[in-house]
Scaffold this motif. Sequence first.
Motif, mmCIF file in Angstrom:
data_model
loop_
_atom_site.group_PDB
_atom_site.id
_atom_site.type_symbol
_atom_site.label_atom_id
_atom_site.label_comp_id
_atom_site.label_asym_id
_atom_site.label_seq_id
_atom_site.Cartn_x
_atom_site.Cartn_y
_atom_site.Cartn_z
ATOM 1 N N THR A 3 4.760 1.388 -4.064
ATOM 2 C CA THR A 3 3.310 1.259 -3.914
ATOM 3 C C THR A 3 2.722 0.458 -5.069
ATOM 4 N N ARG A 19 -2.113 -4.919 0.837
ATOM 5 C CA ARG A 19 -3.445 -5.070 0.239
ATOM 6 C C ARG A 19 -3.601 -6.538 -0.152
ATOM 7 N N ILE A 52 0.826 -1.202 0.000
ATOM 8 C CA ILE A 52 0.000 0.000 0.000
ATOM 9 C C ILE A 52 0.866 1.260 0.000
#
Length: 698
Positions: A344, A390, A289
């Motif tokens: 990310t 995630r 993330i």
Amino acid sequence: MLRAAILVVSTTAAQDASTDAAIPALKDVFTTDGDGKWDVAETVIVSDDSAAIQKSILQWTDAVADDEKLVNLIVTTGGTGFAISDVTPEAVSELIEKPAPGLVHGMLAASLQVTPFAVMSRPVAGVRKRTIIVTLPGSPKGAKENLQAIIKMLPHACLLAAGMDSRSLHSGGVGKLERKAGVTGPSSCQGHSHGNHGHGPGHGLVRHAPPADAVQASALSSDPSLGPTRRNRASPYPMLSVDEALACIEKFTPGVIECQRPVNQDLVGFVLARDVYAAEDVPAFRASIVDGYAVVVPKHADEDGASKSSNRTLSGIFPVTSISHAAPGEAKVLGDGEIARITTGAPLPAGANAVVMVENTVLHSTTEDGQEEREVEIRAANVRDGDNVREVGSDVRKGHLLMQKGERITAVGGEVGLLAAAGVQHVTVYRRPVVGVLSTGNEIVEHTARSPSELRLGEVRDTNRPTLLVAAQHWGFATVDLGIVVDQPQTLEQRLRDALRQVDVIVTTGGVSMGELDLLKPTIERALGGTIHFGRVAMKPGKPTTFATVTVKEASRTSETATLGGDSSSSSHSTRRSVRAIFSLPGNPASALVTFHLFVLPALRKMAGEHPHGLPHVSVVLTHDFVLDRERPEYHRAVVSVGADGVLRATSTGGQRSSKVGSMRGANALLCMPAGPEPLKTGAKVTALLMGNIRSDL
């Protein structure tokens, strides 16, 4: 079934059959226009040679002993012009035993409505043995138009030529023959054209008008051939209220049609016809993330022996053993005491179970060249398994309901992005109707035509057509500019027939009042065999607004690919009946635009599967006195704005005469004003139909 054969006369096509386009064009006519009566049994291509032409024809006419193999009709295409190599008429004429000049005349008459150069064609038609032979032009378009001109009558001719008793065939008179063939002779108001020009996407032959006696029994419109002295002096159509007219449109407007569309930017505006489910997990892998470092958080066994994540502080110096970027690639498996730099959205390396943000780290050492990190000091508290990660399917789980039937794809709601992210390639939607706009009138000229000083007395620039095209496009509907047509019955009829092949909804302006040249209603009702559902509405402006439907025959297709408006195309054809809507609006500019938003738009939105069908309505406060019409409710053009107090206020755009095009300038609403003898005072509340965004007075 009647058996037909197609003979292509072309030296070029004889050498390379792939260059021929006439056979598929003519097969399409037999399929879509032949009422299911024809079987194209054989197709042959020969060179421009008399002997080759005659040999093929004789094999079909003279060498057949079995009635089941009898070829009832031979159509040739090519070799009918004036070139030295054009020998088809001469070759065929030598074989014909009974000439058929009527068929020749019918083809030439239809072609001359398309181009004066039809006089350059040399068609021949007649009977040999028990077979009808007809020569057609070499161009696929010309061949198609000529065959369409006579195909309705050919079954009758073929049956007679094959030996059927003429007395039984002719019993009941010409009217019966016309009804059986699906044609009509020249009616009392105008001649009838059989051409099929202006073919649009996905549409086939427009049906012929019903018999004249049936039209006369049901028609309310005046017969133009009777002249101005015998026309209606008052409208024969009942006066409907606006609500009654809208209910009529809701009832008779064609329903929705499902089609497949790819998920891309062109999907905006379509309404889903079926629920949509995710085709894959989003994300499809464990992803970071944040920007930072993938780490391994040690686990310990609880009292039952199960592995459990510890909640601990990670500190110390760790070697950076790999890098994981968002770009595709594989990262090294991470072991205890190792970390990986990660961006990310990038996948976690195997073995990693958490990510520490870069803000919680300090560079400790670099490689010898100083270009890469070698060791990083981590200073992070309370790091747990799954931190800043995630999980697979955490956004969307495979098989999850993404969108429901009836939802609309917008440009700002992220629906396209959601569908794309979940791996959805195609969705089933309701096809959006295509709108054609046609201006009528001898006085109408293009708005770009001539300078002001060159306009002749009585000429009027066409403002309605560009205005309505823009309005339809504003609401997200594909449009076709149908141009301007003069007030002449045959010309208007043919233009409407052409339009019915191209679009789903025709919008015309002008020609719907009580003048001797107001031909829309009789043309729709008498020539096209359409049904006029209403011809007058109790409103101002827009009293003569007319709504009608016409049934047509079109080529339906068994496989779909997206085209204009979401229609489909394929190589497999059949014939089906469909309904087209026609809205004939008044010619005055303000009337046309008001009635478009009030009546046409709900029909378009219904066909597209949108809800609600009509314009959104709100309550507004009048900023000044409004004079009311004593007899009819008025749809007053106005500007609705909102102030700091949140109250919606309405201000008139000025003079409301129906011919005053400026009354629509800047208008974003239609105020529903009742009829009455006294003005509505400042501060009164009325309902407004919103055509655009509410303005802000802040």
